[in-house]
Design a protein around this motif. Structure first.
Motif, PDB file in Angstrom:
ATOM      1  N   ARG A 143      47.592 -32.911   5.662  1.00 17.91           N
ATOM      2  CA  ARG A 143      46.461 -32.564   4.782  1.00 17.91           C
ATOM      3  C   ARG A 143      45.198 -33.218   5.336  1.00 17.91           C
ATOM      4  O   ARG A 143      45.288 -34.087   6.218  1.00 17.91           O
ATOM      5  CB  ARG A 143      46.732 -33.070   3.367  1.00 17.91           C
ATOM      6  CG  ARG A 143      47.909 -32.367   2.691  1.00 17.91           C
ATOM      7  CD  ARG A 143      48.213 -33.063   1.396  1.00 17.91           C
ATOM      8  NE  ARG A 143      49.111 -32.306   0.539  1.00 17.91           N
ATOM      9  CZ  ARG A 143      49.300 -32.579  -0.735  1.00 17.91           C
ATOM     10  NH1 ARG A 143      48.638 -33.572  -1.319  1.00 17.91           N
ATOM     11  NH2 ARG A 143      50.123 -31.857  -1.451  1.00 17.91           N
ATOM     12  N   ASP A 144      44.034 -32.877   4.770  1.00 18.29           N
ATOM     13  CA  ASP A 144      42.805 -33.389   5.392  1.00 18.29           C
ATOM     14  C   ASP A 144      41.900 -34.252   4.503  1.00 18.29           C
ATOM     15  O   ASP A 144      41.155 -35.090   5.012  1.00 18.29           O
ATOM     16  CB  ASP A 144      41.992 -32.227   6.001  1.00 18.29           C
ATOM     17  CG  ASP A 144      41.618 -31.154   4.973  1.00 18.29           C
ATOM     18  OD1 ASP A 144      42.075 -31.252   3.814  1.00 18.29           O
ATOM     19  OD2 ASP A 144      40.871 -30.228   5.341  1.00 18.29           O
ATOM     20  N   ILE A 145      41.952 -34.081   3.202  1.00 20.15           N
ATOM     21  CA  ILE A 145      40.964 -34.795   2.357  1.00 20.15           C
ATOM     22  C   ILE A 145      41.410 -36.235   2.078  1.00 20.15           C
ATOM     23  O   ILE A 145      42.575 -36.491   1.774  1.00 20.15           O
ATOM     24  CB  ILE A 145      40.790 -34.078   0.987  1.00 20.15           C
ATOM     25  CG1 ILE A 145      40.350 -32.625   1.188  1.00 20.15           C
ATOM     26  CG2 ILE A 145      39.863 -34.854   0.056  1.00 20.15           C
ATOM     27  CD1 ILE A 145      38.873 -32.407   1.262  1.00 20.15           C
ATOM     28  N   ILE A 146      40.427 -37.146   2.160  1.00 24.62           N
ATOM     29  CA  ILE A 146      40.677 -38.560   1.853  1.00 24.62           C
ATOM     30  C   ILE A 146      39.821 -38.931   0.641  1.00 24.62           C
ATOM     31  O   ILE A 146      38.616 -38.660   0.615  1.00 24.62           O
ATOM     32  CB  ILE A 146      40.284 -39.464   3.051  1.00 24.62           C
ATOM     33  CG1 ILE A 146      41.100 -39.103   4.299  1.00 24.62           C
ATOM     34  CG2 ILE A 146      40.423 -40.939   2.701  1.00 24.62           C
ATOM     35  CD1 ILE A 146      42.598 -39.335   4.197  1.00 24.62           C
ATOM     36  N   LEU A 147      40.435 -39.562  -0.348  1.00 27.41           N
ATOM     37  CA  LEU A 147      39.673 -40.063  -1.500  1.00 27.41           C
ATOM     38  C   LEU A 147      39.614 -41.576  -1.368  1.00 27.41           C
ATOM     39  O   LEU A 147      40.647 -42.216  -1.135  1.00 27.41           O
ATOM     40  CB  LEU A 147      40.359 -39.660  -2.814  1.00 27.41           C
ATOM     41  CG  LEU A 147      40.631 -38.157  -2.967  1.00 27.41           C
ATOM     42  CD1 LEU A 147      41.273 -37.864  -4.314  1.00 27.41           C
ATOM     43  CD2 LEU A 147      39.334 -37.344  -2.805  1.00 27.41           C
ATOM     44  N   CYS A 148      38.407 -42.128  -1.483  1.00 28.11           N
ATOM     45  CA  CYS A 148      38.317 -43.566  -1.254  1.00 28.11           C
ATOM     46  C   CYS A 148      37.522 -44.273  -2.335  1.00 28.11           C
ATOM     47  O   CYS A 148      36.723 -43.663  -3.046  1.00 28.11           O
ATOM     48  CB  CYS A 148      37.738 -43.850   0.134  1.00 28.11           C
ATOM     49  SG  CYS A 148      35.986 -43.557   0.290  1.00 28.11           S
ATOM     50  N   LEU A 187      39.191 -39.991 -10.425  1.00 27.91           N
ATOM     51  CA  LEU A 187      40.172 -39.694  -9.372  1.00 27.91           C
ATOM     52  C   LEU A 187      40.894 -38.385  -9.688  1.00 27.91           C
ATOM     53  O   LEU A 187      41.055 -37.521  -8.819  1.00 27.91           O
ATOM     54  CB  LEU A 187      41.183 -40.852  -9.270  1.00 27.91           C
ATOM     55  CG  LEU A 187      42.264 -40.673  -8.212  1.00 27.91           C
ATOM     56  CD1 LEU A 187      41.668 -40.641  -6.807  1.00 27.91           C
ATOM     57  CD2 LEU A 187      43.293 -41.809  -8.285  1.00 27.91           C
ATOM     58  N   ARG A 188      41.288 -38.251 -10.956  1.00 32.30           N
ATOM     59  CA  ARG A 188      42.015 -37.029 -11.362  1.00 32.30           C
ATOM     60  C   ARG A 188      41.166 -35.785 -11.083  1.00 32.30           C
ATOM     61  O   ARG A 188      41.646 -34.770 -10.583  1.00 32.30           O
ATOM     62  CB  ARG A 188      42.376 -37.118 -12.849  1.00 32.30           C
ATOM     63  CG  ARG A 188      43.279 -35.971 -13.304  1.00 32.30           C
ATOM     64  CD  ARG A 188      43.773 -36.109 -14.731  1.00 32.30           C
ATOM     65  NE  ARG A 188      44.707 -37.223 -14.907  1.00 32.30           N
ATOM     66  CZ  ARG A 188      44.473 -38.311 -15.616  1.00 32.30           C
ATOM     67  NH1 ARG A 188      43.321 -38.461 -16.250  1.00 32.30           N
ATOM     68  NH2 ARG A 188      45.376 -39.259 -15.731  1.00 32.30           N
ATOM     69  N   MET A 189      39.894 -35.915 -11.387  1.00 36.38           N
ATOM     70  CA  MET A 189      38.983 -34.783 -11.196  1.00 36.38           C
ATOM     71  C   MET A 189      38.979 -34.339  -9.718  1.00 36.38           C
ATOM     72  O   MET A 189      39.103 -33.157  -9.418  1.00 36.38           O
ATOM     73  CB  MET A 189      37.578 -35.237 -11.632  1.00 36.38           C
ATOM     74  CG  MET A 189      36.614 -34.160 -11.956  1.00 36.38           C
ATOM     75  SD  MET A 189      35.548 -33.856 -10.565  1.00 36.38           S
ATOM     76  CE  MET A 189      34.611 -35.361 -10.439  1.00 36.38           C
ATOM     77  N   LEU A 190      38.903 -35.325  -8.814  1.00 36.46           N
ATOM     78  CA  LEU A 190      38.870 -34.991  -7.380  1.00 36.46           C
ATOM     79  C   LEU A 190      40.219 -34.431  -6.910  1.00 36.46           C
ATOM     80  O   LEU A 190      40.273 -33.483  -6.133  1.00 36.46           O
ATOM     81  CB  LEU A 190      38.509 -36.230  -6.557  1.00 36.46           C
ATOM     82  CG  LEU A 190      37.044 -36.667  -6.644  1.00 36.46           C
ATOM     83  CD1 LEU A 190      36.843 -38.023  -5.985  1.00 36.46           C
ATOM     84  CD2 LEU A 190      36.136 -35.620  -5.987  1.00 36.46           C
ATOM     85  N   ILE A 191      41.283 -35.026  -7.405  1.00 35.91           N
ATOM     86  CA  ILE A 191      42.615 -34.553  -6.988  1.00 35.91           C
ATOM     87  C   ILE A 191      42.818 -33.110  -7.444  1.00 35.91           C
ATOM     88  O   ILE A 191      43.341 -32.274  -6.693  1.00 35.91           O
ATOM     89  CB  ILE A 191      43.712 -35.501  -7.529  1.00 35.91           C
ATOM     90  CG1 ILE A 191      43.724 -36.766  -6.667  1.00 35.91           C
ATOM     91  CG2 ILE A 191      45.074 -34.817  -7.555  1.00 35.91           C
ATOM     92  CD1 ILE A 191      44.886 -37.687  -6.829  1.00 35.91           C
ATOM     93  N   TYR A 194      40.614 -30.718  -5.286  1.00 38.26           N
ATOM     94  CA  TYR A 194      41.109 -30.479  -3.919  1.00 38.26           C
ATOM     95  C   TYR A 194      42.638 -30.367  -3.916  1.00 38.26           C
ATOM     96  O   TYR A 194      43.310 -30.899  -3.040  1.00 38.26           O
ATOM     97  CB  TYR A 194      40.630 -31.598  -2.990  1.00 38.26           C
ATOM     98  CG  TYR A 194      39.131 -31.649  -2.896  1.00 38.26           C
ATOM     99  CD1 TYR A 194      38.434 -30.696  -2.158  1.00 38.26           C
ATOM    100  CD2 TYR A 194      38.413 -32.615  -3.591  1.00 38.26           C
ATOM    101  CE1 TYR A 194      37.048 -30.729  -2.106  1.00 38.26           C
ATOM    102  CE2 TYR A 194      37.027 -32.647  -3.536  1.00 38.26           C
ATOM    103  CZ  TYR A 194      36.356 -31.696  -2.795  1.00 38.26           C
ATOM    104  OH  TYR A 194      34.991 -31.727  -2.738  1.00 38.26           O
ATOM    105  N   LYS A 195      43.145 -29.709  -4.888  1.00 46.40           N
ATOM    106  CA  LYS A 195      44.601 -29.585  -5.070  1.00 46.40           C
ATOM    107  C   LYS A 195      45.302 -29.163  -3.764  1.00 46.40           C
ATOM    108  O   LYS A 195      44.882 -28.242  -3.081  1.00 46.40           O
ATOM    109  CB  LYS A 195      44.887 -28.543  -6.149  1.00 46.40           C
ATOM    110  CG  LYS A 195      46.201 -28.779  -6.794  1.00 46.40           C
ATOM    111  CD  LYS A 195      46.203 -28.710  -8.311  1.00 46.40           C
ATOM    112  CE  LYS A 195      47.399 -29.433  -8.876  1.00 46.40           C
ATOM    113  NZ  LYS A 195      47.205 -30.735  -9.332  1.00 46.40           N
TER     114      LYS A 195
END
Ligand SMILES: Cc1ncc(COP(=O)(O)O)c(C=O)c1O
Length: 432
Positions: A143-148, A187-191, A194-195
Motif C-alpha cells: 500500500r502507499d499512504i502513510i498516516l503520521c 485518524l479514523r477519518m483518514l483511514i 483512504y480505505k
C-alpha cells in the motif's frame, strides 16, 4: 560547584560565527543547535566540551546543560564506562570490510529490553530508521499512504507535510497525511478516506501530553482492523521513558518501532525493530549504507544499555525530572506566572511551555537569558540525564527562582524588550 554562567563573554564564539556565516548555509548542521534557538548576541554559539551534565563553551563559560545533545546524551558527557568501551573499540577498528560481532551482541540486547523487538537493524540517524520503517511498511502491505503524528525526521516522505518543504516534489504530498494526537476520530477519518490504501500509522507514542486512556490501544486496533501496520517512533522516548520505551511504559506493543538518540549516549546510532515476520521483508527492501554497523556507536550502545540496566538510570532520570517539574512549577506559581509558563513532562523531555500570546517569544527569550546568565543552558526541549544529580537540580531551581523574579519585574515595568541583551529566539522550526 565552580562558577557557572556568563563569566567571559562570547568573543571566541562570535569569531567562529563570522567564519561560518559565509561558509556554512544556515551556519549550522542542525537547526535546533543553531543560533536562532538561543538569544543571539548574548548566548554562546559554540560549545567546546562536556563533563557529566556540565558543558563549557569556547570562551570557557560553564553551564548545567539541559539540551544534552538534543536528548542523545542520556547518561552524561564524558561518561567513564561508555568512553572506555568506545576507546577499547577504537583501538580495534572503527569500521571494517565485513560484519562485526557487536552487530549481533547489540541486537540481542535490544531484543532483551524492547517488547516488540523480534528482529533488529541499525541506522545512524533517527530519520534513517523512520524512513526505513515507512518503506518496509509499504513493501509489506503493498500500500502507499502513510498516516503520521509527531516529528519523524528530514526525509521527503515526512517533510512534505511541513511548511519547510522546498525541494520535495509535490507529487509526494498525497502520500503522507497527518492526524492529531489523542484524537482517534482524526485518524479514523483518514483511514476511512483512504480505505484500503493505508500502509502504516507512524506516531510518537507520547510527546508532552500523555495519551488518553486507551488512545494507543485504539490506534493499534484501528490500524489493524484496516490492514495497516502500527509503527511507534521512539527516537525520542526510547531509552528514556522506560528501558523498553513508551511501548513498555504504556503496555501497547507496535508492529515496528524506531529508536535513536539516547541509546548510545551521544554516538550516532538508530534502530529499526519489530515483528520478525514484517522485518523479514527487508530481504526485498533496500536499506543499506557504508556506515551501517560502524562499531564505535555499537560499542557505545552496548555499554550504555548495560549501564542503564545495572544502575536503573532511567528511574533516576525520571525522579530528577519530576523534582524539577514539581518544584519548578511551584516557583512559577509563586511568581504569579503560571498562567503564562508551565513546566511539563517530565519523562520523555522536560518542557517549558509558554501560553501563546504576542509576547511569548520575548518571555521565552528573557527567561533563557537570565538562566544562561546564571549558568543554566536550556532550550526548547530539555532533557535530564543520569549525571544530573539533586545538587544540580537544586541549583537549577535556585536559578529559576532568581530568573523568574527578574522576568516578573521586567514584565510589570513593561521593559522586556529593553532588558533583552540580544535577539529574541525564533519559533522552534518544528511543531510536534
Ligand atoms: C520522534 C523523532 N523522530 C525522528 C527524529 C529524527 O531523528 P534524527 O534527527 O536523528 O534524524 C527525531 C529527531 O528529533 C525525533 O524526535
Amino acid at each position: 560547584m565552580d562558577k557557572l554562567g556568563m563569566v567571559n563573554g562570547i568573543q571566541i564564539s562570535e569569531r567562529y560565527w563570522q567564519r561560518a556565516s559565509s561558509l556554512i548555509p544556515c551556519g549550522t548542521q542542525c537547526l535546533s543547535k543553531g543560533p536562532t534557538q538561543f538569544i543571539e548576541g548574548y548566548a554562546p554559539k559554540y560549545l567546546a566540551r562536556g563533563d557529566g551534565c556540565i558543558v563549557t563553551d569556547v570562551d570557557e563559560n560553564r553551564f548545567i546543560d539541559y539540551g544534552m545533545g538534543l536528548g542523545a546524551v542520556s547518561l552524561g558527557y564524558h561518561y567513564p564506562t561508555v568512553n572506555s568501551a568506545i576507546i577499547n573499540q577504537l583501538n580495534e577498528a572503527i569500521t571494517l570490510t565485513m560484519m562485526h560481532p557487536l552487530e549481533v551482541e547489540v541486537s540481542e540486547l535490544i531484543r532483551e529490553v524492547i517488547p516488540c523487538a523480534e528482529s533488529v537493524r541499525f541506522g545512524k540517524n533517527g530519520s534513517d530508521v523512520t524512513s526505513a520503517a515507512v518503506r518496509l511498511a509499504r513493501a509489506y502491505t503493498r500500500r502507499d499512504i502513510i498516516l503520521c503524528g509527531g516529528y519523524h525526521g528530514w526525509h521527503d516522505w515526512y517533510v512534505i507535510t511541513t511548511d519547510r518543504n522546498a525541494g520535495i516534489p509535490p507529487v509526494l504530498e498525497g502520500l503522507t497525511k497527518k492526524f492529531s494526537y489523542n484524537d482517534i476520530d482524526s485518524l479514523r477519518m483518514l483511514i476511512n478516506k483512504y480505505k484500503g490504501r493505508v500502509a502504516a500509522v507512524i506516531m510518537e507514542p507520547v510527546g508532552v501530553i500523555h495519551p488518553q486512556p486507551n488512545f494507543l490501544a485504539d490506534v493499534k486496533q484501528l490500524a489493524h482492523d484496516n490492514g495497516a501496520l502500527l509503527i511507534f517512533d521512539e527516537v525520542l522516548t526510547g531509552f528514556r521513558i522506560a528501558l523498553g520505551g513508551a511501548q513498555q511504559y504504556y503496555g501497547v506493543t507496535p508492529d515496528l518501532a524506531t529508536f535513536g538518540k539516547a541509546v548510545a549516549n551521544g554516538m550516532p546510532l538508530s534502530i529499526l525493530t519489530g515483528k520478525a515476520e514484517i522485518m523479514s521483508e527487508l530481504e526485498n527492501v533496500f536499506f543499506s549504507f557504508t556506515f551501517g554497523g560502524e562499531m564505535l556507536s555499537l560499542a557505545s550502545a552496548k555499554a550504555t544499555i548495560e549501564e542503564m540496566k545495572t544502575h536503573r538510570t532511567i528511574d533516576h532520570v525520571n525522579a530528577m525530572g519530576k523534582l524539577l517539574m514539581e518544584q519548578g512549577n511551584a516557583i512559577i506559581e509563586k511568581h504569579g506566572l503560571s498562567e503564562r509558563i508551565s513546566i511539563q513532562g517530565p519523562r520523555a523531555k522536560t518542557l517549558f511551555v509558554y501560553r501563546e500570546s504576542p509576547d511569548t517569544l520575548l518571555i521565552k527569550s528573557f527567561l533563557q537569558q537570565e538562566m544562561i546568565r546564571r549558568g543554566i543552558l536550556f532550550t526548547s526541549y530539555n532533557y535530564v540525564s543520569y549525571s544530573h544529580k539533586e545538587e544540580q537540580i537544586q541549583y537549577t531551581l535556585d536559578v529559576l527562582e532568581d530568573s523568574l523574579s527578574e522576568l516578573s519585574k521586567a514584565m510589570k515595568q513593561n521593559k522586556l524588550v529593553e532588558k533583552l541583551e540580544g535577539k529574541a529566539v525564533a519559533p522552534v522550526f518544528r511543531k510536534a
